[in-house]
Design a protein around this motif. Structure first.
Motif, mmCIF file in Angstrom:
data_model
loop_
_atom_site.group_PDB
_atom_site.id
_atom_site.type_symbol
_atom_site.label_atom_id
_atom_site.label_comp_id
_atom_site.label_asym_id
_atom_site.label_seq_id
_atom_site.Cartn_x
_atom_site.Cartn_y
_atom_site.Cartn_z
ATOM 1 N N ILE A 1 -10.350 7.285 1.352
ATOM 2 C CA ILE A 1 -10.274 5.826 1.432
ATOM 3 C C ILE A 1 -8.954 5.309 0.867
ATOM 4 C CG2 ILE A 1 -12.777 5.517 1.417
ATOM 5 C CD1 ILE A 1 -12.559 4.574 -1.495
ATOM 6 N N ARG B 1 -6.284 5.878 3.760
ATOM 7 C CA ARG B 1 -6.333 5.095 4.991
ATOM 8 C C ARG B 1 -6.341 3.593 4.773
ATOM 9 N NH1 ARG B 1 -11.882 7.262 5.333
ATOM 10 N NH2 ARG B 1 -13.370 5.609 4.823
ATOM 11 N N THR B 2 -6.461 3.163 3.538
ATOM 12 C CA THR B 2 -6.538 1.734 3.255
ATOM 13 C C THR B 2 -5.226 1.255 2.655
ATOM 14 O OG1 THR B 2 -8.887 1.965 2.819
ATOM 15 C CG2 THR B 2 -7.853 -0.087 2.127
ATOM 16 N N PRO C 1 -9.978 -0.678 -1.685
ATOM 17 C CA PRO C 1 -10.964 0.241 -1.115
ATOM 18 C C PRO C 1 -12.218 0.334 -1.986
ATOM 19 C CG PRO C 1 -8.789 1.252 -1.171
ATOM 20 C CD PRO C 1 -8.698 0.001 -1.962
ATOM 21 N N ARG D 1 -8.557 -6.504 -0.469
ATOM 22 C CA ARG D 1 -8.774 -5.379 0.431
ATOM 23 C C ARG D 1 -8.842 -4.060 -0.336
ATOM 24 N NH1 ARG D 1 -11.458 -6.034 4.067
ATOM 25 N NH2 ARG D 1 -10.817 -3.983 4.826
ATOM 26 N N ARG E 1 -14.453 -9.275 -0.577
ATOM 27 C CA ARG E 1 -13.678 -9.315 0.651
ATOM 28 C C ARG E 1 -13.149 -10.714 0.984
ATOM 29 N NH1 ARG E 1 -12.287 -4.920 -0.253
ATOM 30 N NH2 ARG E 1 -13.175 -3.025 0.684
ATOM 31 N N ASP F 1 -15.802 0.702 2.385
ATOM 32 C CA ASP F 1 -15.009 1.664 3.145
ATOM 33 C C ASP F 1 -15.745 2.984 3.377
ATOM 34 O OD1 ASP F 1 -12.093 0.435 3.319
ATOM 35 O OD2 ASP F 1 -12.914 -0.038 1.360
ATOM 36 N N ASP F 2 -16.685 3.306 2.491
ATOM 37 C CA ASP F 2 -17.449 4.542 2.661
ATOM 38 C C ASP F 2 -18.712 4.427 1.816
ATOM 39 O OD1 ASP F 2 -18.187 7.049 3.508
ATOM 40 O OD2 ASP F 2 -16.467 8.100 2.660
ATOM 41 N N LEU G 1 -21.638 -1.268 4.696
ATOM 42 C CA LEU G 1 -20.434 -1.059 5.505
ATOM 43 C C LEU G 1 -20.056 -2.333 6.252
ATOM 44 C CD1 LEU G 1 -21.286 2.509 6.797
ATOM 45 C CD2 LEU G 1 -19.481 1.924 5.174
ATOM 46 N N GLY H 1 -8.834 1.543 -6.427
ATOM 47 C CA GLY H 1 -10.080 1.754 -5.692
ATOM 48 C C GLY H 1 -11.261 1.452 -6.580
#
Length: 229
Positions: A120, A123-124, A79, A77, A73, A101-102, A96, A53
Motif C-alpha cells: 500500500i 502504490r499510494t 494509505p 489520502r 478521506r 487500501d487493503d 474498502l 500509513g
C-alpha cells in the motif's frame, strides 16, 4: 526487505496486546511506529503528525472504523490497512468502499502484514491536504469536523458540513449540481436540486457576511457551485 527509516506507521487499535504485537512486527520490518487506542485520538494524530500509513481496527470504542475511514478521506489520502477480526464479506466491502487500501483479518501472519504494508505504501501517492483549511475568515478543521468564522464556532447540520467540505476539497473549481447531489445525498438524488438550493441558502446564511451577495460560495448559473478564497 526493510522499510526506509523515515517511514512511520500509526496503529489505531484498542487492544494493548495487539498493539504490542504490531509494534514488534513493524519495528522488526524497519518502520517507526506510533499508536493510539481510539478513533478520536487517531484522527488527531493523522492530522498533526502525518504518518506514512495507518493500520486500523474496525471495532474501536468511540467510532466504528469504517466511519473513521470515511471521515479521513474527506481530507487525506494516507494509505489505510484495516486489521480486524471481522471476516464477513460485507464488512470488507464496506471498509474498502469507504476508502481503505487493503484488509487483513486477525489473527495475522507477520510476514504477510509487512508485505501488505509495503504494497500500500508503494502504490499510494500521498497527497494529503492540511486538516485545517482557511477561506477568508472561515476555518474548517476536517479532523475535528468543526467550522469557525471569525474565531466563533458555527454549528452546521450534517448535510451543510458535507456540502461545505466537498466544496473546500475542490476549491476554485466548479462542482456540478449532479456531483454534489451524488456525493452528499447519494446516487438516487441526482435530480433533486431543490434539496441542494435549500442547504446552500442555509450555508450562506451561516458563513457569508452578506448571504445575498456571497463572497465565497459562488453560484455558476445552471451548472453548480464554486468556492472562492
Amino acid at each position: 526487505m526493510s522499510a526506509p527509516p523515515t517511514s512511520t506507521l500509526l496503529i489505531i487499535d484498542d487492544e494493548p496486546q495487539i498493539r504490542r504485537l504490531l509494534r514488534v512486527t513493524l519495528e522488526g520490518g524497519g518502520y517507526r511506529v506510533r499508536e493510539t487506542d481510539t478513533a478520536t485520538l487517531g484522527l488527531q494524530e493523522i492530522a498533526h503528525q502525518t504518518p506514512d500509513g495507518v493500520i486500523l481496527d474496525l471495532g474501536l470504542p468511540d467510532l466504528d472504523g469504517t466511519e473513521v475511514i470515511r471521515r479521513l478521506r474527506d481530507w487525506s489520502r494516507v494509505p489505510v490497512l484495516v486489521l480486524s477480526v471481522r471476516e464477513g464479506e460485507d464488512d470488507k466491502i464496506a471498509a474498502l468502499d469507504a476508502g481503505a487500501d487493503d484488509y487483513l483479518t486477525k489473527p495475522f501472519n507477520g510476514r504477510e502484514l509487512l508485505a501488505r504494508v509495503r504494497a500500500i505504501l508503494r502504490r499510494t501517492q500521498l497527497t494529503n491536504e492540511p486538516a485545517i483549511a482557511r477561506i477568508g475568515d472561515i476555518e474548517i478543521d476536517r479532523a475535528a469536523r468543526t467550522i469557525r468564522r471569525a474565531n466563533a464556532e458555527i454549528h452546521l447540520t450534517a448535510k451543510e458540513y458535507a456540502l461545505f467540505a466537498l466544496l473546500v476539497q475542490h476549491r476554485g473549481k466548479v462542482v456540478t449540481h449532479r456531483q454534489i447531489l451524488r456525493e452528499v445525498w447519494g446516487p438516487n438524488a441526482e435530480e433533486n436540486t431543490h434539496y441542494l438550493r435549500v442547504v446552500m441558502t442555509h450555508l450562506r446564511q451561516k458563513l457569508e457576511a452578506t448571504p445575498n451577495s456571497p463572497q465565497h460560495l459562488k453560484t455558476e448559473s445552471g451548472i453548480g457551485y464554486r468556492l472562492v478564497e
